[in-house]
Structure formats: structure tokens, C-alpha cells
Design a protein around this motif. Structure first.
Motif, mmCIF file in Angstrom:
data_model
loop_
_atom_site.group_PDB
_atom_site.id
_atom_site.type_symbol
_atom_site.label_atom_id
_atom_site.label_comp_id
_atom_site.label_asym_id
_atom_site.label_seq_id
_atom_site.Cartn_x
_atom_site.Cartn_y
_atom_site.Cartn_z
ATOM 1 N N HIS A 273 0.855 -1.186 -0.102
ATOM 2 C CA HIS A 273 -0.050 -0.152 0.012
ATOM 3 C C HIS A 273 0.802 1.191 -0.149
ATOM 4 O O HIS A 273 0.511 2.259 -0.505
ATOM 5 N N GLN A 274 1.943 1.373 0.615
ATOM 6 C CA GLN A 274 2.989 2.365 0.662
ATOM 7 C C GLN A 274 3.761 2.815 -0.709
ATOM 8 O O GLN A 274 3.948 3.798 -0.700
ATOM 9 N N ILE A 275 3.534 1.907 -1.688
ATOM 10 C CA ILE A 275 4.116 2.193 -2.943
ATOM 11 C C ILE A 275 3.478 3.205 -3.687
ATOM 12 O O ILE A 275 2.058 3.059 -3.943
ATOM 13 N N PRO A 276 3.948 4.356 -4.103
ATOM 14 C CA PRO A 276 3.078 5.426 -4.525
ATOM 15 C C PRO A 276 2.505 5.217 -5.847
ATOM 16 O O PRO A 276 1.393 5.663 -6.218
ATOM 17 N N GLU A 277 3.190 4.405 -6.576
ATOM 18 C CA GLU A 277 2.707 3.936 -8.051
ATOM 19 C C GLU A 277 1.318 3.262 -7.683
ATOM 20 O O GLU A 277 0.377 3.176 -8.818
ATOM 21 N N LYS A 278 1.025 2.601 -6.660
ATOM 22 C CA LYS A 278 -0.243 1.772 -6.740
ATOM 23 C C LYS A 278 -1.210 2.782 -6.639
ATOM 24 O O LYS A 278 -2.440 2.697 -7.373
ATOM 25 N N THR A 279 -1.078 4.159 -6.086
ATOM 26 C CA THR A 279 -2.117 5.155 -6.038
ATOM 27 C C THR A 279 -2.187 5.932 -7.377
ATOM 28 O O THR A 279 -3.386 6.135 -8.065
ATOM 29 N N GLU B 135 -5.201 7.254 -12.544
ATOM 30 C CA GLU B 135 -5.039 7.122 -13.687
ATOM 31 C C GLU B 135 -6.155 6.429 -14.266
ATOM 32 O O GLU B 135 -6.500 6.687 -15.574
ATOM 33 N N MET B 136 -7.036 5.620 -13.495
ATOM 34 C CA MET B 136 -8.042 4.895 -13.781
ATOM 35 C C MET B 136 -9.231 5.456 -13.434
ATOM 36 O O MET B 136 -10.197 4.876 -13.714
ATOM 37 N N GLY B 137 -9.040 6.489 -12.792
ATOM 38 C CA GLY B 137 -10.155 7.506 -12.357
ATOM 39 C C GLY B 137 -10.518 7.343 -10.994
ATOM 40 O O GLY B 137 -11.692 7.861 -10.450
ATOM 41 N N LEU B 138 -9.714 6.860 -9.927
ATOM 42 C CA LEU B 138 -10.064 6.641 -8.697
ATOM 43 C C LEU B 138 -8.880 7.218 -7.848
ATOM 44 O O LEU B 138 -7.727 6.992 -8.087
ATOM 45 N N HIS B 139 -9.329 7.864 -6.748
ATOM 46 C CA HIS B 139 -8.262 8.165 -5.857
ATOM 47 C C HIS B 139 -7.742 7.200 -4.798
ATOM 48 O O HIS B 139 -6.534 7.655 -4.412
ATOM 49 N N ILE B 140 -8.498 6.393 -4.537
ATOM 50 C CA ILE B 140 -7.847 5.391 -3.637
ATOM 51 C C ILE B 140 -7.863 3.995 -4.233
ATOM 52 O O ILE B 140 -8.652 3.418 -4.898
ATOM 53 N N HIS B 141 -6.913 3.212 -3.828
ATOM 54 C CA HIS B 141 -6.231 2.014 -4.566
ATOM 55 C C HIS B 141 -7.361 0.938 -4.128
ATOM 56 O O HIS B 141 -7.484 0.043 -5.018
ATOM 57 N N SER B 142 -7.653 1.104 -2.841
ATOM 58 C CA SER B 142 -8.535 -0.170 -2.534
ATOM 59 C C SER B 142 -10.013 0.012 -3.297
ATOM 60 O O SER B 142 -10.592 -0.969 -3.443
#
Length: 299
Positions: free
Chosen positions: A174-180, A185-192
């Protein structure tokens, strides 16, 4: 329970007639049963029964109505598969690009980049198995030129299934910036949120890939509907439990994601055209009810 005997097509038609189903043209029914199995069509007439023990039908239940539902569902699945393809390719591209630039060509192997090492090991097994199964030219060239070298991410992740790709993304630390970054870039602010949506979309993709029924089906996987600060028009009115468990919610996520990854697409237009072309098909069976077309994303 006694094993039931197999029925001829004529017997199948007669059984439906005995149970109260009506036919405008029995010859057409005979043709349909020669190409579409009885039990495949059964899912489309299940709700037209007034007695689910004796399987008798409600008055004025016509076989042709069932066929219209079947054809509607088939066209719906084709439209949604188009949307899923766009989402899948965008996700695949963004994961390969951002993760490879930051962590190198073999980042997918590095267990330090993932939350759960046991799951990561399982995902790797699937990734290498799918690469071995692939018949792509670039895979064969890699095996020929570099038989003992792990393939770069842009090779191997190009051939893995969306299900494997979704699991790999969800397990990224979760701490990896690229996940967010990928989520945004897919249109959502939160990776979860993206993980939740992808998991539900993969579920629908598998239904479609097996030519199974979406019509009046309860979704086992349900995406989050209360997303934080949507970037685009979304569902701005509360959903009923029915809308959450039926395809409506997942279909809405696909429209939202395609609005981001392929601006100018016609997915929503095709869906609305399908609905308009089948005014007698009760789309509330898919969760399209309670003024669904007043939701911002569907206006």
C-alpha cells in the motif's frame, strides 16, 4: 432423487405447454431448442413461474418473450465485454509502465513490493504458467533467445489473465506511490476502491467469457459504491440493496472507468440503445430501477 430421463426437443416443448407456456410459433421453438439448451433458457423464464415447485407459468407467458430476454442478455454481454477489454488493457499498460520504470523490468518477482508473500508466490505460479501456455510470437522468441532468463514485465504481464493482473495489483504494498498513481489514472483516488472494482469486473468477465447469464443474476462480487470524491459523474443518489447486488452497480463502474481510460467511447450509448430497442424487457431485473436514469453517470 430419481434420475430424470432425457427429453427430445418435442417433449421439451410439450412440457412447457403442459406447464402453461404459450407459443406464437412452435416450429421456431423447435429450432431454438436445437441450438440453445433447455437449461440455458431456463434462467430466463424462472421468474415467470407462479409455482416453482410444479414449475407452472403465469398467465400469458410466451416463449417468444423468453427468447427476447435471451437475445437482450447476449447483446448486453457483448457490449460489456467491449468495456472490460478497454479497462483491462489500460490497467495492464499502466501497471507495466509505472512499476517497470520505478522498480525495474523484473519488479513483479520482488516479494518486497507486495503485502502478502504467500499470495505473491501463488500469483507468480499463475503468471509463469500463463506465460508458458501463451502462443504469442514474443513469448516464443524469449524462450528461444533467453531460455534461462525470467521475462521482463512488459512481456510476461501482457499475456496474463485479468484475474491474475487484478490480484497482483491488489497485493502491491500500500505504501508504494505507484499503486495510487495507477488508481488515479484509472479514475479513482484510492487504490482499495480500484481493487474492489477490478475484483467485481473480473467476476463479470468470467461470466461473459463462459457465455453465462447476466440476466436477473445476483452478483457474488460487489464493487464499492461509496467512492471518495469521484473524478467524474458517478452515482449521486443512494442505491437500494437490489441495485447493489444486481449487475447495475458493476455496469455503472464499467461506464465510469471507460469514461476515464477511453474518452469518447460509446459504451453507455450502446447500452441505452439496447434498452430502447427492447422496451418490453424489464431491465429492473438487472437492477435498473428507482429512477436509475436520473443518476449523474446515466443522464
Amino acid at each position: 432423487m430419481a434420475i430424470k430421463p432425457a427429453f427430445t426437443i418435442a417433449q421439451q416443448v410439450q412440457q412447457l405447454k403442459t406447464r402453461g407456456m404459450l407459443f406464437h410459433n412452435e416450429q421456431d421453438a423447435t429450432h431454438y431448442f436445437s441450438t440453445i439448451s433447455y437449461y440455458r433458457l431456463k434462467g430466463y423464464w424462472w421468474d415467470t413461474q407462479n409455482d416453482r415447485v410444479n414449475h407452472t407459468f403465469k398467465p400469458n407467458t410466451y416463449f417468444e418473450t423468453i427468447i427476447e430476454r435471451y437475445n437482450f442478455d447476449r447483446h448486453l454481454r457483448l457490449i460489456l465485454f467491449d468495456a472490460i477489454e478497454r479497462v483491462e488493457i489500460a490497467l495492464r499498460t499502466k501497471m507495466i509502465y509505472h512499476m517497470s520504470l520505478k522498480y525495474g523490468a523484473l519488479w513483479y518477482i520482488d516479494c518486497n513490493l507486495f503485502n502478502d508473500n504467500v499470495k505473491h508466490a501463488s500469483h507468480l505460479t499463475h503468471i509463469f504458467r500463463e506465460f508458458d501456455y501463451s502462443q504469442e510470437i514474443f513469448k516464443k522468441e524469449h524462450k528461444r533467445k533467453h531460455p534461462h532468463q525470467d521475462p521482463e514485465a512488459w512481456k510476461i504481464l501482457e499475456v496474463v489473465s485479468m484475474g491474475t493482473l487484478s490480484k497482483l495489483y491488489k497485493n502491491l504494498a500500500h505504501q508504494i506511490p505507484e499503486k495510487t498513481i495507477i488508481a488515479k489514472e484509472m479514475g479513482l483516488h484510492i487504490h482499495s476502491e480500484l481493487s474492489s472494482w477490478l475484483e467485481a469486473i473480473v467476476y463479470v468477465r468470467n461470466i461473459i467469457a463462459h457465455h453465462s447469464r447476466l440476466w436477473s443474476r445476483n452478483m457474488v462480487k460487489r464493487p464499492k459504491d461509496d467512492i471518495a470524491t469521484p473524478m467524474f459523474d458517478w452515482l449521486d443518489q443512494p442505491l437500494t440493496d437490489v441495485q447493489k447486488k444486481k449487475p447495475f452497480l458493476i455496469i455503472s463502474t464499467l461506464v465510469y472507468l471507460t469514461n476515464k481510460v477511453t474518452p469518447g467511447h460509446h459504451i453507455k450509448d450502446k447500452l441505452l440503445e439496447l434498452f430502447n430497442n427492447h422496451p418490453d424487457v424489464p431491465i429492473y431485473k438487472l437492477g435498473f430501477l428507482n429512477n436509475w436514469n436520473n443518476q449523474s453517470i446515466w443522464k
